[in-house]
Design an enzyme around this catalytic site. Structure first.
Site, short mmCIF file in Angstrom:
data_model
loop_
_atom_site.label_atom_id
_atom_site.label_comp_id
_atom_site.label_asym_id
_atom_site.label_seq_id
_atom_site.Cartn_x
_atom_site.Cartn_y
_atom_site.Cartn_z
N ASP A 122 0.82 -1.22 0.00
CA ASP A 122 0.00 0.00 0.00
C ASP A 122 0.85 1.26 0.00
OD1 ASP A 122 -2.71 -0.54 -0.11
OD2 ASP A 122 -2.89 -0.92 2.04
N GLU A 139 -13.50 -2.71 -2.13
CA GLU A 139 -13.77 -2.98 -0.71
C GLU A 139 -15.20 -2.58 -0.34
OE1 GLU A 139 -10.75 -1.67 2.02
OE2 GLU A 139 -12.01 -2.08 3.78
O1 KIV Z 1 -4.74 -2.23 4.10
C1 KIV Z 1 -5.29 -3.30 3.86
O2 KIV Z 1 -5.09 -4.33 4.51
C2 KIV Z 1 -6.22 -3.34 2.74
C3 KIV Z 1 -7.19 -4.48 2.77
C4 KIV Z 1 -8.44 -4.04 3.42
C5 KIV Z 1 -7.42 -5.03 1.44
O3 KIV Z 1 -6.23 -2.49 1.90
#
Ligand code: KIV
Length: 277
Positions: free
Chosen positions: A95, A193
């Site tokens: 991310d 999501e």
């Molecule tokens: O940060 C995370 O774990 C996510 C999941 C909700 C897919 O983006």
């Protein structure tokens, strides 16, 4: 010289972006999980998970925060690097944290850091129509990208809570249009999501790239859950889409294997894990 060429002949060669496209084409469900450290990454990989995400959910499950908003680039790089050391086969996605992609050059610098310093093979950004230009810019530089739509936890204070998205017709049409625009801009995968099943299915049908869901129903190309939820270590209230696979099992590895099996044989998500409207 090219290690990947040697690996092609292996019984289960490492997953790459081409594998994910082939799985979508063949309608083979893609099993995904989050991980945040090397030991769990190794277990998740041994369980047969196709994609491992170092999610900024680490703010909640590792750091004990209430939201993902305070998570930093340095946090993401540290945990991505730890997870990379534990993986052999799974594809590694990470991310981009809150406000790390507000302009194209900033997004590129940070995506490069996640790939070079962390070892990520793809970066995930929480996206809307306003950020299509950022996707375009990164895609032109060949940065592999996942665009996260639906409930975007980094926007929790704007949304007024963690809520199902795309429930009314206008919101659903907007999200469909965003998905198409992000694909056109060069996104390689989508993550959806918390949306109703019908919208998950409609978005899956509207694009050609793999669509991974969390609370997005059974008709997307893959499923993802937060590792700690699958292992029954949920802090606070358990979201509807979570299934605790430790129930009735003796070891985390057994539970993770059961999750992967559940995704592959489509027994997960069951109706009780879905939003029907
Ligand atoms: O940060 C995370 O774990 C996510 C999941 C909700 C897919 O983006």
């Amino acid at each position: 010289m090219y290690k990947q060429l040697q690996q092609r002949g292996m019984e289960s060669p490492p997953v790459n972006i081409g594998t994910l496209r082939e799985m979508r084409q063949a309608r083979e469900p893609i099993a995904c999980l989050t991980a945040y450290d090397a030991s769990f990454a190794e277990l998740v990989d041994r369980a047969g998970t196709d994609v491992v995400l170092v999610g900024d959910s680490l703010g909640m499950v590792i750091q004990g925060l209430d939201t993902t908003v305070p998570v930093t680039m340095d946090d993401m790089i540290y945990h991505t690097r730890c997870v990379a050391r534990g993986l052999r086969r799974a594809f590694l996605m990470a991310d981009m944290p809150f406000m790390s992609y507000t302009t194209p050059p900033q997004a590129l610098d940070n995506a490069v850091r996640l790939m070079q310093e962390g070892g990520a093979m793809m970066v995930k950004l929480e996206m809307g129509r306003g950020q299509v230009g950022i996707v375009e810019y990164l895609a032109k530089q060949d940065i592999p990208l996942c665009a996260h739509l639906g409930l975007k936890p980094q926007s929790v204070h704007k949304l007024g809570g963690f809520k199902v998205q795309g429930r009314d017709q206008q919101a659903a049409e907007n999200m469909l249009e965003e998905a198409r625009a992000l694909e056109r801009a060069g996104a390689d995968t989508l993550l959806l999501e918390c949306v109703p099943n019908a919208l998950g299915a409609a978005i899956r049908d509207a694009v050609q790239i793999p669509v991974i869901g969390i609370g997005a129903g059974p008709d997307v190309d893959g499923q993802i859950l937060v590792l700690y939820d699958v292992l029954g270590i949920t802090r606070g209230r358990m979201p509807r889409f979570v299934k605790n696979y430790m129930t009735g099992r003796d070891s985390p590895l057994e539970a993770l294997r059961a999750y992967v099996r559940g995704v592959k044989d489509r027994s997960y998500p069951a109706p009780e894990h879905c939003f029907t409207e």
